[in-house]
Design an enzyme around this catalytic site. Structure first.
Site, mmCIF file in Angstrom:
data_model
loop_
_atom_site.group_PDB
_atom_site.id
_atom_site.type_symbol
_atom_site.label_atom_id
_atom_site.label_comp_id
_atom_site.label_asym_id
_atom_site.label_seq_id
_atom_site.Cartn_x
_atom_site.Cartn_y
_atom_site.Cartn_z
ATOM 1 N N LYS A 159 0.849 -1.195 0.000
ATOM 2 C CA LYS A 159 0.000 0.000 0.000
ATOM 3 C C LYS A 159 0.881 1.240 0.000
ATOM 4 C CE LYS A 159 -4.473 -0.430 2.166
ATOM 5 N NZ LYS A 159 -5.184 -0.244 3.433
HETATM 6 C C1 E4P Z 1 -8.530 0.276 3.132
HETATM 7 O O1 E4P Z 1 -7.606 -0.257 2.557
HETATM 8 C C2 E4P Z 1 -8.412 0.964 4.421
HETATM 9 O O2 E4P Z 1 -7.660 0.166 5.277
HETATM 10 C C3 E4P Z 1 -9.747 1.171 5.096
HETATM 11 O O3 E4P Z 1 -10.801 0.800 4.258
HETATM 12 C C4 E4P Z 1 -9.920 2.504 5.753
HETATM 13 O O4 E4P Z 1 -11.203 2.543 6.320
HETATM 14 P P1 E4P Z 1 -11.645 3.647 7.386
HETATM 15 O O5 E4P Z 1 -11.897 4.914 6.657
HETATM 16 O O6 E4P Z 1 -12.912 3.083 7.984
HETATM 17 O O7 E4P Z 1 -10.529 3.763 8.380
#
Ligand code: E4P
Length: 216
Positions: free
Chosen positions: A84
């Site tokens: 990521k």
């Molecule tokens: C995705 O890859 C992220 O880890 C996640 O969906 C973030 O979600 P949030 O906005 O609920 O923290």
């Protein structure tokens, strides 16, 4: 649409894996720290051993070179890891370099069509528009997913769209209708997806009717 699990909770991942429908996992530094686990490498390795599909692990560097070095390090942890990388200029530079090296990048913290377009041009395998966080500030998060899917289709860009920051089952319905390749969902939302009160009522009624006619 494929389902990824958005968690670093090992027990939840094990339980969801048993359902046979989870094809990947996404984590982020907040999710890992929520679990109170200090050893990031051990956590990612364990998740990768439970789920054979892509497991996204996030870099913590903010400069391109640091991201690239950390990404190379993380890819040695397991064969099914994806990296990521945040949607910044440094992230874009890192994505281009890593993609050329055949490393799967999940371009994350994506909040605009321009960021998604650049992610695809840099060769990212996935892009993650954060639906819930856009909704939180009064924008239409799912409209961004729809736009990205449409533009990728129009230009034949192979980057897969992960609807992320999913908060409730209706987000999953909308992501599927929008044509997202993947929705990454928290465990609680996954459980909400399968539950329906009429299914519960139907089972109770079938069992009661069966008892009335079956010999004691
Ligand atoms: C995705 O890859 C992220 O880890 C996640 O969906 C973030 O979600 P949030 O906005 O609920 O923290």
């Amino acid at each position: 649409m494929h389902i990824f699990l958005d968690t670093a909770n090992i027990e939840q991942i094990r339980q969801a894996a048993r359902l046979g429908i989870v094809s990947g996992v996404t984590t982020n530094p907040s999710l890992v720290s929520n679990e109170g686990m200090a050893d990031y490498e051990a956590v990612v390795k364990e998740i990768c051993s439970i789920i054979p599909g892509p497991v996204s692990a996030e870099v913590l560097g903010t400069k391109a070179q640091a991201m690239i070095e950390q990404a190379h390090q993380i890819t040695r942890w397991a064969p099914n890891v994806a990296i990521k990388i945040p949607a910044t200029a440094d992230g874009l530079e890192a994505t281009s370099a890593l993609s050329k090296d055949g490393i799967k990048v999940n371009f994350t913290l994506c909040f605009s069509l321009n960021q998604a377009l650049l992610a695809a041009l840099a060769g990212a395998t996935y892009v993650s528009p954060f639906v819930g966080r856009l909704d939180d500030i009064g924008h239409d998060g799912m409209a961004l997913v729809t736009d990205i899917v449409d533009v990728y289709k129009r230009y034949g860009l192979p980057t897969q769209v992960i609807a992320a920051s999913i908060r409730h089952p209706q987000h999953c319905v909308a992501a599927a209708k929008a044509g997202a390749h993947i929705a990454t969902v928290p465990y609680a939302v996954l459980m909400q997806m399968i539950r329906h009160p009429l299914t519960e009522i139907g089972i109770t009624r079938f069992l009661a009717d069966w008892k009335r006619v079956s010999p004691a």
